[in-house]
Design an enzyme around this catalytic site. Structure first.
Site, PDB file in Angstrom:
ATOM      1  N   LYS A  91       0.944  -1.319  -0.056  1.00  0.00           N
ATOM      2  CA  LYS A  91       0.184   0.004   0.012  1.00  0.00           C
ATOM      3  C   LYS A  91       1.012   1.526  -0.100  1.00  0.00           C
ATOM      4  CE  LYS A  91      -2.383   1.311   3.747  1.00  0.00           C
ATOM      5  NZ  LYS A  91      -1.881   2.653   4.325  1.00  0.00           N
ATOM      6  N   GLU A 119       0.953   5.705  -0.141  1.00  0.00           N
ATOM      7  CA  GLU A 119      -0.173   6.851  -0.211  1.00  0.00           C
ATOM      8  C   GLU A 119       0.267   7.972  -1.153  1.00  0.00           C
ATOM      9  OE1 GLU A 119       0.775   8.631   3.557  1.00  0.00           O
ATOM     10  OE2 GLU A 119       0.316   7.006   4.839  1.00  0.00           O
ATOM     11  N   GLU A 177      -9.485   7.379   3.960  1.00  0.00           N
ATOM     12  CA  GLU A 177      -8.923   7.655   5.195  1.00  0.00           C
ATOM     13  C   GLU A 177      -9.478   9.337   5.756  1.00  0.00           C
ATOM     14  OE1 GLU A 177      -5.214   6.918   6.972  1.00  0.00           O
ATOM     15  OE2 GLU A 177      -5.891   7.670   8.865  1.00  0.00           O
TER      16      GLU A 177
HETATM   17  O1  KIV Z   1      -0.691   2.323   8.755  1.00  0.00           O
HETATM   18  C1  KIV Z   1      -1.949   2.239   9.000  1.00  0.00           C
HETATM   19  O2  KIV Z   1      -2.446   1.690  10.009  1.00  0.00           O
HETATM   20  C2  KIV Z   1      -2.881   2.617   7.799  1.00  0.00           C
HETATM   21  C3  KIV Z   1      -4.338   2.490   8.287  1.00  0.00           C
HETATM   22  C4  KIV Z   1      -4.644   3.694   8.954  1.00  0.00           C
HETATM   23  C5  KIV Z   1      -5.036   2.409   7.159  1.00  0.00           C
HETATM   24  O3  KIV Z   1      -2.444   2.942   6.732  1.00  0.00           O
END
Ligand code: KIV
Length: 257
Positions: free
Chosen positions: A116, A118, A185
């Site tokens: 993931k 951002e 988020e």
């Molecule tokens: O790092 C994390 O826990 C996240 C969540 C807030 C989705 O990215």
């Protein structure tokens, strides 16, 4: 499970439930709670390592903690939660080649099946596109993006028309680039609902209301283990107080025995 399975969840209107984990115990608890997906999120920088933000987390940290999480899984491999690992700050902001190398290291040396990252700025779009073409599934993350907190703060995003337009555009770009899902988020519920309706890929919300295709929570927030609670996560138990009080009782008991 593979990323495409999560898209089928959306087609079947089946909710995707995700929790974060940072070590074997939290991984094992999340697995036993029957979540679909475990996120080894960079929030572990605060939750587990005591940092004030996610920025100090390194590639080595995320690999180390992702491996600890998967060692906590006990179910048969096909029944284990799908693991997604966060790409730490500076592992994907410095260009596509570095991002492929670092995401590749995460995939190569852990059981994570996706990463993931951002944002959706033009530079990040190039990175996402390259990672996906190189065989690394990507989950997007827009709205509040904590790795940019020095610029954006930690406040709710999408609070004006311009910001809403930007987030909607980013969501559809991420889908076009080939992300298999997107974390939304801390944005208004109405905005998350509109995005959820417009996309074929699932949206996974945190502080984004009830209309996303799934929900993710930082497990330590949900269990009330942290000193500082984000405004959009109500704890389901006061875990810290509970553990502390029980341990105090035990200490007193042992002292007097
Ligand atoms: O790092 C994390 O826990 C996240 C969540 C807030 C989705 O990215």
């Amino acid at each position: 499970m593979i990323p495409a399975d999560l898209i089928h969840y959306k087609e079947k209107s089946q909710k995707i439930i995700a929790l974060t984990a940072w070590d074997s115990i939290s991984g094992s608890i999340a697995e036993q709670a029957n979540v679909d997906l475990v996120l080894v999120g960079d929030s572990l920088a605060m939750v587990c390592l005591g940092y004030k933000s996610t920025l100090p987390l390194t590639l080595e940290n995320i690999i180390y903690h992702t491996n600890a999480v998967s060692r906590g899984f006990k179910k048969r491999i096909e029944e284990q939660p799908f693991i997604v690992s966060d790409m730490p700050f500076l592992t994907y902001q410095c260009g596509e080649d570095k991002a492929v190398e670092y995401a590749g290291k995460i995939i190569q040396s852990t059981y994570a099946k996706a990463v993931k990252l951002e944002g959706a700025e033009p530079e990040i779009q190039k990175v996402i596109s390259r990672l996906i073409r190189m065989g690394i599934p990507v989950m997007g993350h827009i709205g509040l993006t904590p790795q940019s907190y020095l610029n954006l703060g930690l406040k709710k995003q999408g609070d004006c028309i311009e910001s809403q337009q930007k987030i909607k555009k980013e969501a559809s770009i991420l889908e076009q680039l080939g992300c298999f899902s997107i974390v939304l988020e801390h944005i208004p519920e109405s905005l998350a609902k509109e995005i959820q309706n417009n996309l074929k890929i699932p949206t996974i919300g945190i502080g984004a209301g009830n209309y996303c295709d799934g929900q993710v929570r930082v497990t330590a927030d949900l269990l009330g283990l942290n000193d500082h609670q984000p405004p959009f996560c109500q704890p389901i138990i006061q875990g810290k107080n509970l553990f502390k009080d029980k341990l105090k009782e035990w200490v007193e008991y042992e002292r007097l025995k």
